[in-house]
Design a protein around this motif. Structure first.
Motif, short mmCIF file in Angstrom:
data_model
loop_
_atom_site.label_atom_id
_atom_site.label_comp_id
_atom_site.label_asym_id
_atom_site.label_seq_id
_atom_site.Cartn_x
_atom_site.Cartn_y
_atom_site.Cartn_z
N LEU A 34 58.80 -50.92 88.11
CA LEU A 34 58.97 -52.11 88.96
C LEU A 34 59.59 -53.25 88.16
CD1 LEU A 34 55.49 -52.13 90.77
CD2 LEU A 34 57.64 -51.26 91.68
N ASN A 35 60.42 -54.07 88.82
CA ASN A 35 60.91 -55.26 88.13
C ASN A 35 59.92 -56.41 88.36
OD1 ASN A 35 61.54 -56.68 90.59
ND2 ASN A 35 63.45 -55.52 90.75
N THR A 36 60.13 -57.52 87.65
CA THR A 36 59.18 -58.64 87.68
C THR A 36 58.94 -59.15 89.09
OG1 THR A 36 59.92 -59.27 85.47
CG2 THR A 36 58.69 -60.92 86.71
N GLN A 37 60.00 -59.30 89.87
CA GLN A 37 59.86 -59.81 91.23
C GLN A 37 59.05 -58.85 92.10
OE1 GLN A 37 63.54 -60.55 93.29
NE2 GLN A 37 62.61 -62.07 94.63
N ASP A 38 59.29 -57.55 91.92
CA ASP A 38 58.55 -56.54 92.68
C ASP A 38 57.07 -56.54 92.29
OD1 ASP A 38 60.72 -55.73 94.15
OD2 ASP A 38 61.22 -54.05 92.82
N VAL A 39 56.78 -56.77 91.02
CA VAL A 39 55.39 -56.82 90.57
C VAL A 39 54.66 -57.95 91.29
CG1 VAL A 39 53.85 -57.29 88.61
CG2 VAL A 39 55.78 -55.73 88.32
N SER A 40 55.25 -59.12 91.34
CA SER A 40 54.63 -60.27 92.03
C SER A 40 54.37 -59.95 93.49
CB SER A 40 55.53 -61.50 91.93
OG SER A 40 55.69 -61.88 90.59
N LYS A 41 55.35 -59.35 94.15
CA LYS A 41 55.19 -59.01 95.58
C LYS A 41 54.09 -57.96 95.77
CE LYS A 41 59.95 -59.97 96.99
NZ LYS A 41 61.24 -59.36 97.36
N ARG A 42 54.06 -56.97 94.89
CA ARG A 42 53.06 -55.91 95.01
C ARG A 42 51.65 -56.43 94.73
NH1 ARG A 42 54.82 -50.67 94.35
NH2 ARG A 42 52.61 -50.13 94.59
N VAL A 43 51.53 -57.33 93.75
CA VAL A 43 50.22 -57.93 93.46
C VAL A 43 49.76 -58.74 94.66
CG1 VAL A 43 48.97 -59.59 92.01
CG2 VAL A 43 50.49 -57.90 90.95
N LEU A 44 50.66 -59.51 95.26
CA LEU A 44 50.33 -60.28 96.46
C LEU A 44 49.87 -59.35 97.59
CD1 LEU A 44 50.23 -62.92 98.08
CD2 LEU A 44 52.65 -62.59 98.61
N SER A 45 50.61 -58.29 97.79
CA SER A 45 50.26 -57.32 98.83
C SER A 45 48.89 -56.69 98.56
CB SER A 45 51.33 -56.24 98.92
OG SER A 45 50.95 -55.24 99.83
N ALA A 46 48.62 -56.37 97.30
CA ALA A 46 47.34 -55.75 96.93
C ALA A 46 46.16 -56.69 97.19
CB ALA A 46 47.37 -55.32 95.46
N VAL A 47 46.30 -57.94 96.78
CA VAL A 47 45.21 -58.91 96.97
C VAL A 47 45.01 -59.18 98.46
CG1 VAL A 47 44.40 -61.26 96.48
CG2 VAL A 47 45.54 -59.93 94.69
#
Length: 199
Positions: free
Chosen positions: A83-96
């Motif tokens: 995952l790239n940095t932007q995708d990590v942020s989006k995925r963390v948001l989705s997970a929380v």
């Protein structure tokens, strides 16, 4: 295919579980009586004992199901590699947000499992261990700072989720999406304003 009697029995069992969760959430374990559960469910006391041996048994089933659901969800949120940095942020948001949505699905069961359960403290420790394992795996993938102590991060996340659930989610003051956005903004971007490069 289940018989009509089997389907009706399963429906009665679900009604008892829902009624019990509501009674326990309102009155607490000790003040709740089987007679109150069956009245809320629109069933009879003998029907209760067809499905559950005691008030303790239905309470324990509600807690066990909650713990199992939250643990499986936590395990499933591990980020994969690449995952790239932007995708990590989006995925963390989705997970929380997914976690908060899970906790909002049945507020009575969440109140019982997260707060009234005598084993709630141990359950949260177990979840923190699963979360720590996920975070350390994601740290090894380079998604998070290598110097972060993921045990501390996991405990902070569990504490934040617990407190925000109690203060805002169960009370209906805030929804899962807004709570997730605040948590992720704090953890990913911090509290300091973003410095702009003027060169």
């Amino acid at each position: 295919m289940k018989s009509k009697k089997g389907r009706k029995g399963e429906e009665s069992r679900k009604r008892l579980l829902k009624a019990a969760a509501n009674e326990f959430a309102i009155r607490g374990f000790h003040e709740t009586q089987v007679s109150q559960i069956v009245k809320r469910a629109g069933l009879t006391q003998p029907s209760f004992y067809l499905y559950f041996q005691s008030k303790e048994a239905i309470f324990e089933e509600l807690i066990a199901d909650f713990h199992s659901r939250v643990r499986k969800l936590t395990e499933s949120l591990l980020l994969e590699g690449g995952l790239n940095t932007q995708d990590v942020s989006k995925r963390v948001l989705s997970a929380v947000e997914t976690v908060f949505q899970c906790l909002a699905e049945d507020k009575d069961v969440t109140k019982i499992g997260f707060f009234l359960n005598p084993e709630a403290k141990q359950m949260k420790k177990d979840l923190a261990v699963v979360l720590q394992d996920n975070l350390e795996a994601e740290q090894r993938l380079g998604y998070f700072h290598s110097e972060l102590d993921m045990e501390t991060v996991a405990e902070c996340l569990i504490g934040m989720i617990e407190h925000l659930t109690d203060s805002f989610l169960l009370t209906g003051i805030k929804d899962p999406a807004s709570l997730a956005a605040q948590v992720v903004n704090l953890l990913i971007y911090g509290m300091l304003p973003i410095e702009r490069d003027v060169r």
